[in-house]
Design a protein around this motif. Structure first.
Motif, PDB file in Angstrom:
ATOM      1  N   LEU A   2     -15.521   9.131  13.423  1.00 26.09           N
ATOM      2  CA  LEU A   2     -15.792   7.703  13.174  1.00 26.09           C
ATOM      3  C   LEU A   2     -14.733   7.075  12.277  1.00 26.09           C
ATOM      4  CD1 LEU A   2     -19.613   7.661  12.592  1.00 26.09           C
ATOM      5  CD2 LEU A   2     -18.349   7.162  14.636  1.00 26.09           C
ATOM      6  N   VAL A  10     -11.823   6.523  12.554  1.00 20.50           N
ATOM      7  CA  VAL A  10     -10.888   5.627  13.218  1.00 20.50           C
ATOM      8  C   VAL A  10     -11.367   4.168  13.176  1.00 20.50           C
ATOM      9  CG1 VAL A  10     -11.916   5.974  15.475  1.00 20.50           C
ATOM     10  CG2 VAL A  10      -9.546   5.358  15.326  1.00 20.50           C
ATOM     11  N   TYR A  11     -12.670   3.966  13.048  1.00 18.99           N
ATOM     12  CA  TYR A  11     -13.172   2.583  13.104  1.00 18.99           C
ATOM     13  C   TYR A  11     -12.711   1.742  11.939  1.00 18.99           C
ATOM     14  CZ  TYR A  11     -15.849   3.333  17.195  1.00 18.99           C
ATOM     15  OH  TYR A  11     -16.182   3.579  18.473  1.00 18.99           O
ATOM     16  N   ILE A  61      -9.162   0.756  12.833  1.00 16.80           N
ATOM     17  CA  ILE A  61      -8.965  -0.123  13.992  1.00 16.80           C
ATOM     18  C   ILE A  61      -9.567  -1.504  13.708  1.00 16.80           C
ATOM     19  CG2 ILE A  61     -11.006   0.513  15.323  1.00 16.80           C
ATOM     20  CD1 ILE A  61      -9.242   0.686  17.760  1.00 16.80           C
ATOM     21  N   ILE A  62     -10.697  -1.533  12.990  1.00 11.57           N
ATOM     22  CA  ILE A  62     -11.302  -2.825  12.649  1.00 11.57           C
ATOM     23  C   ILE A  62     -10.407  -3.566  11.663  1.00 11.57           C
ATOM     24  CG2 ILE A  62     -13.259  -3.920  11.498  1.00 11.57           C
ATOM     25  CD1 ILE A  62     -15.029  -1.804  12.705  1.00 11.57           C
ATOM     26  N   TRP A 110      -7.478  -5.078  13.527  1.00  7.60           N
ATOM     27  CA  TRP A 110      -7.810  -6.219  14.371  1.00  7.60           C
ATOM     28  C   TRP A 110      -8.200  -7.431  13.527  1.00  7.60           C
ATOM     29  CZ3 TRP A 110     -12.240  -9.106  15.497  1.00  7.60           C
ATOM     30  CH2 TRP A 110     -12.094  -9.952  16.605  1.00  7.60           C
ATOM     31  N   PHE A 159      -2.067  -4.791  13.572  1.00  2.14           N
ATOM     32  CA  PHE A 159      -2.654  -4.466  14.874  1.00  2.14           C
ATOM     33  C   PHE A 159      -1.930  -3.286  15.510  1.00  2.14           C
ATOM     34  CE2 PHE A 159      -3.344  -5.549  19.446  1.00  2.14           C
ATOM     35  CZ  PHE A 159      -4.667  -5.193  19.432  1.00  2.14           C
ATOM     36  N   LEU A 212      -3.598   0.293  16.626  1.00  2.00           N
ATOM     37  CA  LEU A 212      -3.526   0.872  17.972  1.00  2.00           C
ATOM     38  C   LEU A 212      -2.956   2.285  17.925  1.00  2.00           C
ATOM     39  CD1 LEU A 212      -2.343  -2.061  20.208  1.00  2.00           C
ATOM     40  CD2 LEU A 212      -4.624  -1.171  19.871  1.00  2.00           C
ATOM     41  N   ALA A 214      -5.089   5.777  19.087  1.00  2.00           N
ATOM     42  CA  ALA A 214      -4.618   6.735  20.080  1.00  2.00           C
ATOM     43  C   ALA A 214      -4.400   8.106  19.447  1.00  2.00           C
ATOM     44  CB  ALA A 214      -3.321   6.230  20.695  1.00  2.00           C
ATOM     45  N   VAL A 237      -7.852   9.907  18.443  1.00  3.41           N
ATOM     46  CA  VAL A 237      -8.612  10.386  19.596  1.00  3.41           C
ATOM     47  C   VAL A 237      -7.924  11.602  20.207  1.00  3.41           C
ATOM     48  CG1 VAL A 237      -9.333   9.779  21.919  1.00  3.41           C
ATOM     49  CG2 VAL A 237      -9.690   8.187  20.084  1.00  3.41           C
ATOM     50  N   ARG A 275       8.299  11.050  15.788  1.00  2.07           N
ATOM     51  CA  ARG A 275       8.397   9.863  16.630  1.00  2.07           C
ATOM     52  C   ARG A 275       7.099   9.782  17.412  1.00  2.07           C
ATOM     53  NH1 ARG A 275      13.261  10.896  19.877  1.00  2.07           N
ATOM     54  NH2 ARG A 275      11.743  11.376  21.466  1.00  2.07           N
ATOM     55  N   LEU A 305     -18.494  -3.938  19.040  1.00  2.00           N
ATOM     56  CA  LEU A 305     -18.988  -3.449  17.751  1.00  2.00           C
ATOM     57  C   LEU A 305     -20.514  -3.400  17.743  1.00  2.00           C
ATOM     58  CD1 LEU A 305     -16.463  -5.185  15.367  1.00  2.00           C
ATOM     59  CD2 LEU A 305     -16.562  -2.802  16.024  1.00  2.00           C
ATOM     60  N   VAL A 355     -19.623   7.077  20.481  1.00  2.00           N
ATOM     61  CA  VAL A 355     -19.080   6.255  19.402  1.00  2.00           C
ATOM     62  C   VAL A 355     -17.666   6.703  19.058  1.00  2.00           C
ATOM     63  CG1 VAL A 355     -19.461   5.437  17.082  1.00  2.00           C
ATOM     64  CG2 VAL A 355     -21.398   5.938  18.532  1.00  2.00           C
ATOM     65  N   GLY A 356     -17.470   8.033  18.982  1.00  2.00           N
ATOM     66  CA  GLY A 356     -16.190   8.535  18.494  1.00  2.00           C
ATOM     67  C   GLY A 356     -15.080   8.470  19.517  1.00  2.00           C
ATOM     68  N   VAL A 359     -14.216   3.845  21.175  1.00  2.00           N
ATOM     69  CA  VAL A 359     -12.883   3.600  20.616  1.00  2.00           C
ATOM     70  C   VAL A 359     -11.956   3.094  21.715  1.00  2.00           C
ATOM     71  CG1 VAL A 359     -10.872   4.662  19.566  1.00  2.00           C
ATOM     72  CG2 VAL A 359     -13.119   5.302  18.797  1.00  2.00           C
ATOM     73  N   LEU A 365     -12.826  -0.441  22.633  1.00  2.00           N
ATOM     74  CA  LEU A 365     -12.342  -1.348  21.607  1.00  2.00           C
ATOM     75  C   LEU A 365     -10.834  -1.533  21.767  1.00  2.00           C
ATOM     76  CD1 LEU A 365     -13.889  -2.700  19.363  1.00  2.00           C
ATOM     77  CD2 LEU A 365     -13.204  -0.915  17.832  1.00  2.00           C
ATOM     78  N   PHE A 366     -10.172  -0.418  22.031  1.00  2.00           N
ATOM     79  CA  PHE A 366      -8.729  -0.382  22.238  1.00  2.00           C
ATOM     80  C   PHE A 366      -8.336  -1.368  23.334  1.00  2.00           C
ATOM     81  CE2 PHE A 366      -4.769   1.512  23.459  1.00  2.00           C
ATOM     82  CZ  PHE A 366      -4.323   2.187  22.351  1.00  2.00           C
ATOM     83  N   MET A 400      -9.489  -5.192  22.556  1.00  2.00           N
ATOM     84  CA  MET A 400      -8.663  -5.841  21.543  1.00  2.00           C
ATOM     85  C   MET A 400      -7.347  -6.326  22.133  1.00  2.00           C
ATOM     86  SD  MET A 400      -8.980  -3.569  18.173  1.00  2.00           S
ATOM     87  CE  MET A 400     -10.361  -3.720  17.081  1.00  2.00           C
TER      88      MET A 400
END
Lengths: 336, 229
Positions: free
Chosen positions: A126, A128-129, A132-133, A136, A144, A148, A152, A155, A301, B31, B61-62, B66, B69-70, B73
């Motif tokens: 979680l 990552v939220y 990412i929030i 954004w 942003f 992103l 990536a 995950v 990179r 969200l 959720v995980g 995501v 959302l990706f 957005m």
């Protein structure tokens, strides 16, 4: 006393007391981790590091915290206000939340739940939220892009981390964190599962957005990445959240591979040291390696980062999972 | 206590599900969807299915949310245009909804429970086994072939998606890491003394070759006095 603890108020008071007993030392550890990182980096680069505030610069973290508190919180005009404020809170809260299930010693977990390792994995996924929030809600291109990248990256590395965890689970036969540590009483899993330990450690670096995988905040091209618009305490929460996450990942590695609260050998001078101390030593060792890596390696990179996650770690951890399963079955080592 | 918690989580779940559909901003929708997932996980926990609850959080959720959302957005959605189409598509949507509703009514009208369903529902896990193990037994022991089949279908879907989107771009430059490392002289190990600074060690650099044609030209320019053009 016993009667009071059985009432709902008593249970609540006890839980709060337990949480405080864990979180207060944790927060102090976070504060001193920032100090330790600067000192260790300085030593590795032949500098002195913070040495002005207090003896050896020991009061530096508190001076920094005070400075952060005094600054003004700036919310950009184009930002989505609620989410902008929520994001650092999410990051910090998740880093604290996971500690509910960490067993510091045999039976010393606030919540010793059946699926502890899944809970930890869920909480870390979680993380990552918050990022990412934040990216954004800032309504800024650098933030942003950082968000992103981070989404990536996190995950991707979660996948190989999942396989590592499954491999350990096969050797234990339980999802409970205390059981996982108890299974390592005779031999830490770092010995039979050493390649998995390496993958876990590198994935932990990527999960916490630490160097050499700190692309989400890559200051050379993204200014500061996802938190470029943050100031004062909202920035501090991100900062502290990152360090708390590092400690959490170190705790996870300690539990999965370094035998939790067990001493390396069950012999006289080593087993005089109590279990929680061993647990903290091992966490500190992992944290030192985190910092060491930062001082040593240049940043990856982005395509190299993705290549490592998907083309190297994923096939390798999958293959090792199958090998482990086959070995357990062949030699009859499967846990009951 | 448990009942109160159930109603709390169920109420938040329904409310956030409604917000997913009604909120103007697609990012807010995602969200709220995440909030709905969380409350569903809490309901699983109340039902004693802790494994399902955790898997719901990890997978949906995980990972899945995501990616939602990706994508959402990065989309540049014009909200006014979206609302414009509502009047036009409302009748079609209504018809589709009505058909689905009718079908659901038919299904539930003819639904009969298995004779041992009531007993199974009261006792979701077998005696003396936690529900992770019970689920594992069902998936990997009792119904292993069906499970593998489901996995194969997902694999085919994944390969299909990759085939559809993969284009071999001739312009993209790929890095061959193995070849790079194997190149002679690319990695140079040395052992500097501990604690010595760069000044003490003395950095060795490969000798810089002078650019081949630059020198004579510059001499020529200098001869002309330079800076005139």
């Amino acid at each position: 006393m016993e009667g009071f603890l059985a009432t709902p108020v008593g249970i609540l008071a006890l839980t709060v007391a337990q949480a405080m007993a864990l979180l207060v030392p944790l927060l102090i550890m976070v504060a001193y981790l920032t100090w330790a990182e600067r000192k260790v980096l300085a030593a590795m680069q032949l500098r002195r590091g913070p040495n002005v505030v207090g003896p050896f610069g020991l009061l530096q973290p508190f001076a920094d915290a005070l400075k952060m508190l005094m600054k003004e919180t700036i919310i950009p005009a184009g930002a989505s206000r609620v989410l902008f404020i929520l994001a650092p809170m999410i990051t910090f809260m998740l880093a604290m939340l996971a500690w509910a299930v960490i067993p510091v010693n045999d039976g010393w977990a606030i919540a010793d739940i059946n699926v502890g390792i899944l809970y930890l994995f869920a909480i870390s996924s979680l993380g990552v939220y918050g990022i990412i929030i934040a990216g954004w809600a800032s309504n800024s291109k650098y933030a942003f892009l950082g968000a992103l990248r981070s989404a990536a990256q996190m995950v991707s590395y979660e996948v190989s981390m999942g396989f590592v965890i499954v491999t350990v689970l096969m050797c234990v036969g339980s999802l409970n964190l205390t059981d996982i540590v108890r299974a390592q009483a005779d031999m830490w899993f770092i010995i039979p599962l050493f390649p998995m330990f390496v993958i876990m450690f590198i994935s932990a670096l990527a999960e916490t957005n630490r160097a050499p995988f700190d692309l989400p905040e890559g200051e050379s091209e993204l200014v500061a990445g996802f938190f470029v618009e943050y100031s004062s305490m909202s920035f501090a929460l991100f900062f502290l959240g990152e360090y708390a996450n590092m400690i959490l990942m170190s705790a996870l590695i300690t539990i999965l591979f370094l035998g939790g609260w067990y001493p390396p050998l069950d012999v006289a001078p080593l087993n005089w040291i109590p279990g929680p101390m061993w647990f903290v030593f091992k966490i500190c060792f992992c944290l030192f390696v985190f910092i060491w890596v930062r001082a040593t390696f240049p940043r990856y990179r982005y395509d190299q980062l993705m290549r490592l996650g998907w083309k190297v770690f994923l096939p390798f951890s999958l293959a090792w999972l199958v090998i482990t399963a086959a070995a357990l079955k062949l030699f009859g080592w499967l846990p009951a | 206590m448990t009942v109160a918690a159930f109603y709390l989580f169920a109420a938040v779940l329904v409310a956030s599900a409604v917000m997913v559909v009604t909120s103007r901003n697609p990012v807010h929708s995602v969200l709220f969807l995440i909030l709905a997932f969380f409350n569903a996980a809490a309901l699983f926990l109340i039902a004693g299915a802790e494994f399902l609850a955790m898997i719901l959080v990890i997978v949906y959720v995980g990972a899945v949310a995501v990616l939602f959302l990706f994508v959402v957005m990065m989309l540049d959605v014009d909200f006014a245009k979206l609302r414009e189409g509502f009047q036009r598509y409302a009748p079609i949507g209504g018809v589709v909804g009505a058909i689905l509703f009718l079908e659901l009514v038919l299904v539930f009208g003819t639904w009969t429970f298995a004779t041992d369903a009531a007993g199974l529902r009261l006792n979701p896990t077998p005696e003396g086994v936690d529900n992770t193990r019970a689920l594992g037994r069902i998936l990997y022991t009792d119904h292993v072939f069906l499970f593998q089949l489901a996995g194969l279908i997902l694999l085919v879907a994944m390969i299909g998606a990759i085939v559809l989107t993969l284009r071999g771009k001739p312009t993209s430059k790929r890095q061959d890491v193995a070849r790079q490392i194997a190149r002679a002289g690319s990695v140079n190990l040395r052992q500097p003394p501990l604690g010595a600074g760069l000044g003490q060690i003395g950095i060795e650099r490969p000798p810089v070759e002078p650019p081949p044609e630059a020198k004579p030209k510059q001499v020529e320019h200098a001869g002309h006095g330079g800076g005139h053009h």
